[in-house]
Design an enzyme around this catalytic site. Sequence first.
Site, PDB file in Angstrom:
ATOM      1  N   SER A   1      55.539 137.409  49.851  1.00  0.00           N
ATOM      2  CA  SER A   1      56.886 137.910  49.995  1.00  0.00           C
ATOM      3  C   SER A   1      56.984 139.404  49.702  1.00  0.00           C
ATOM      4  O   SER A   1      56.417 140.215  50.415  1.00  0.00           O
ATOM      5  CB  SER A   1      57.814 137.110  49.087  1.00  0.00           C
ATOM      6  OG  SER A   1      59.133 137.278  49.489  1.00  0.00           O
TER       7      SER A   1
ATOM      8  N   ASP B   1      58.488 129.367  57.872  1.00  0.00           N
ATOM      9  CA  ASP B   1      59.277 130.337  57.108  1.00  0.00           C
ATOM     10  C   ASP B   1      60.018 131.250  58.076  1.00  0.00           C
ATOM     11  O   ASP B   1      59.393 131.897  58.914  1.00  0.00           O
ATOM     12  CB  ASP B   1      58.357 131.164  56.202  1.00  0.00           C
ATOM     13  CG  ASP B   1      59.091 132.283  55.477  1.00  0.00           C
ATOM     14  OD1 ASP B   1      60.310 132.140  55.253  1.00  0.00           O
ATOM     15  OD2 ASP B   1      58.449 133.286  55.130  1.00  0.00           O
TER      16      ASP B   1
ATOM     17  N   HIS C   1      57.471 129.313  53.371  1.00  0.00           N
ATOM     18  CA  HIS C   1      57.341 130.624  52.732  1.00  0.00           C
ATOM     19  C   HIS C   1      56.220 130.658  51.696  1.00  0.00           C
ATOM     20  O   HIS C   1      55.588 131.684  51.497  1.00  0.00           O
ATOM     21  CB  HIS C   1      58.677 130.983  52.074  1.00  0.00           C
ATOM     22  CG  HIS C   1      58.755 132.373  51.557  1.00  0.00           C
ATOM     23  ND1 HIS C   1      58.833 133.481  52.372  1.00  0.00           N
ATOM     24  CD2 HIS C   1      58.770 132.861  50.291  1.00  0.00           C
ATOM     25  CE1 HIS C   1      58.897 134.577  51.638  1.00  0.00           C
ATOM     26  NE2 HIS C   1      58.854 134.233  50.371  1.00  0.00           N
TER      27      HIS C   1
END
Length: 597
Positions: free
Chosen positions: A186, A377, A436
């Site tokens: 991320s 994601d 994710h």
Amino acid sequence: MVTRHVLAAALAGSMTSAQRLHPTSQRASDDLIQNLPGLDPAAKVTQHAGRIALHDNDKNKMFYWHFQAAQDPEKAPLVIWLNGGPGCTSMQGLFLGNSPFTLKDDSTIGKNEHSWHEFANLLFVDQPIGTGMSYTKGNDYRLDEETIAQDFYEFLTKFLQRHNKYLSDGDDGVSNSRAVYMFGESHAGRWIPEFSDHIMKQNNDPKNQIKINLDGVGIGNGWVHPRIQYEYSDYAHGLGLLTFGQVRSLKASYAECLAALDAGTYYSRSCLDNMDSITGSVKPGNGGNSLNFYDVRQYLRNVGSYPSGQSNIAKYMNKMEVRKAVHGNEDKNFRFDLCSNGVFRALSKFDGVSTLDKVESLLQQGLRMIFYNGQWDMMCNHYGTEKLLLNLNWNGSDAYQQADKYTWRVQGRKEPAGFAQQGGNLTYLVVTGAGHMVPMDVPDVAADILRRFVNRLEFNDKVQTVVTTRLNATDMEVSFCYSPSVSADPDTSLSTRDQTGANSSQVHIGIAWLWVALVIAVVSSVLAVCVTIVCIRNKRNGKQEHEMITQVSDDEEVNQIEDESEEGFSDEDVGVHVLVSNVSQRATSPRSRVTEV
């Protein structure tokens, strides 16, 4: 990134100046974890944890948790894991897929069968200061990423000095580290390029006595180039969430976001609206669950509750006996939070800043890099990552862009683990069955990614049969495609390349005949006019009385032909006209509520 859009609204519990610090330890043995609450005493795991003071004072301390490799620890590389946010603890990565541990509940530790420590020494770091168990006196949060990179470099050099088994003597009194890798997810798409760039510069500074052997980095579902990644409509359209018309509408409004970024406004409402419009549109009526943009296979009552196991992490790390065991903050007023609202606010203005230039520079310097994306994601989706990688220009660009794509498998799985493209010193993976947080969703696949990367093994189990054509970023903007004709007979069916070529030939032939027809029509019309004029003149000469003749001028005839041509070949025949429909928008932005894991 769990929180990239969702920084939990209730992130409270800031640290106070009254917090009591654990005595600073200077030796690795001082940080050895003797008895960890909830862990089976028979577990054979060598682990250290503690905090390292920055700038030689107690104002700022950075927390780490270290696991010794299960096999050949004296030679195994050191792999650093960083979660995102900004401001989210790396204990999420530790307990959700990477380390030897999982949490069965808020008190019991289970075993992770796919731990990365089987072949690497692991180091989890809570950073920037103020994140997780890391400490900053008076909430003195860092306000820029350059300072954060400096803090991390200072922490890492001091960690290596404390755990000096990772250092060896080199020339001119300089100590060289063992092979070091950085992995993260991320917002680590910002951390890792920034930190790597700083490390490389420090390695070239002759005044430094430690040289960090950064051998490679990995970025999972990374937030790297917001100019591309803020735009979600293409990915959402591929899922069937939007129509072509809605995509056109969102792309038109996205111009406001681009204008804000060009003006230097890197945290703009206009950039957050793109995701909000999509999630707001697909949400059912009042009381319905929301699309989980971290894993679009799910609809959740509260996206901020993702991942489901995170609440156990906070409860476990807030137990006083756990804090003492890991040499953390023992002040009873201290509260361990998964994500720091203070850190997030301090750095939110950098949300739209790109690190693509640093990625390009690192590749040019020869650093090995691997990008991987869970296919489900939407927040940091594979479409955006693939597209931003096409914007790179370094000495391996040609090799990467022309490389074949492979399907790769992991032992024990019959379905593909993912799909790989690799060229030069860059590897890009799309991971099946993951959102994710790839290590949490498919821990065996995540472990295989790291194992192959550190051992310089390729992801080339089976080459795909679809031919790769070199692209650049602008090619990704093409909205329309032609459907090739395919024979129903398998013996006479064309290959993908042949189908494309045949279809292209048909298009060119059709255009050629169109021009021939137009030329013939014009010539025929002109001849007809000439013949008419000759006949009329002959008739006039043969008559005794004068007659009035109405003629169509050459110009009028040509204009008529052109009008007929335009009617025969309208815009609808050349391209597709898509009606623009409005996409309903919701005011609450996920990104404004949470950051990421």
